[in-house]
Design an enzyme around this catalytic site. Sequence first.
Site, PDB file in Angstrom:
ATOM      1  N   ASP A  92       0.882  -1.286   0.075  1.00  0.00           N
ATOM      2  CA  ASP A  92      -0.002  -0.062   0.023  1.00  0.00           C
ATOM      3  C   ASP A  92       0.912   1.402   0.051  1.00  0.00           C
ATOM      4  OD1 ASP A  92      -2.270  -1.647   0.027  1.00  0.00           O
ATOM      5  OD2 ASP A  92      -2.391  -1.517   2.306  1.00  0.00           O
ATOM      6  N   ASP A 101     -13.237  -4.677  -1.436  1.00  0.00           N
ATOM      7  CA  ASP A 101     -13.354  -4.671   0.001  1.00  0.00           C
ATOM      8  C   ASP A 101     -14.518  -4.989   0.534  1.00  0.00           C
ATOM      9  OD1 ASP A 101     -10.556  -3.641  -0.116  1.00  0.00           O
ATOM     10  OD2 ASP A 101     -11.035  -1.741  -0.419  1.00  0.00           O
TER      11      ASP A 101
END
Length: 266
Positions: free
Chosen positions: A26, A145
């Site tokens: 990330d 997600d």
Amino acid sequence: MESSSLQTEVIKAGNDLAKRIIPCLDVKDGRTVKGVNFVALRDAGDPVELAYQYSRQGADELVFLDITATHERRKTIVELVKAVARQVNIPFTIGGGINEISDADILLNSGADKISVNSAVVRNPAFIDELALAFGKQFVVVAIDTKHINGKNYVHLNGGRIATEIETEDWIREAESRGAGEILLTSMDHDGTKAGFDNGLLKKINDTLSIPLIASGGAGNIQDFVDVFKISNADAALAASVFHYGEILIPDLKKVLQQNNIEVRI
């Protein structure tokens, strides 16, 4: 740069492809970060250096997610992609802020092997069709997600910050039908907890999929990887902090997977 994904050796276990181990980076403001349940971010190092180390360790692929992507910072991510492409010889996926065909085109031409889309395709599902038509399904990873709420699993947007009323299983079926080449499913309930993958949900979804499923969220130790492959039969397992902070070394992980009769590339 020639697409390294096309040159990756495929080893089969019966009729199954070898399971893939995928470190996820990330990226925020040019640095690798990691949090718990999508918050409380802390620095985890230089993404290009980490990518190089993972490729040397034997990672099968890499995923880079620009978690605060904006069009204004697109140039930064393009430079990151070029730098990674110079350093690694394994396939890598880039995601974050891809909202139109030109965004994907720039990243793929800069050296990325696949692109990952999430919020943009939930808001405009036809974008999956456009990407698959423009580049081919094999280049399109739909990242999702998901969070468990009142007995059901719901899709969340913008790095998990915005809840929707879309049920995860429904969205996965639509994404596949529109041309997704892979599904990257992150359990927000498990993400960063190191309590293991959401194997029940992953198995339920994988049993209905005809495209590869990448499991994400919850890896804490080597046994968690054994479990996710044994229970869900996911095609790949993705993790971040256990790799970034040296808690699991990929050669050790692959050795244990082999010992458990799980086929991996060595």
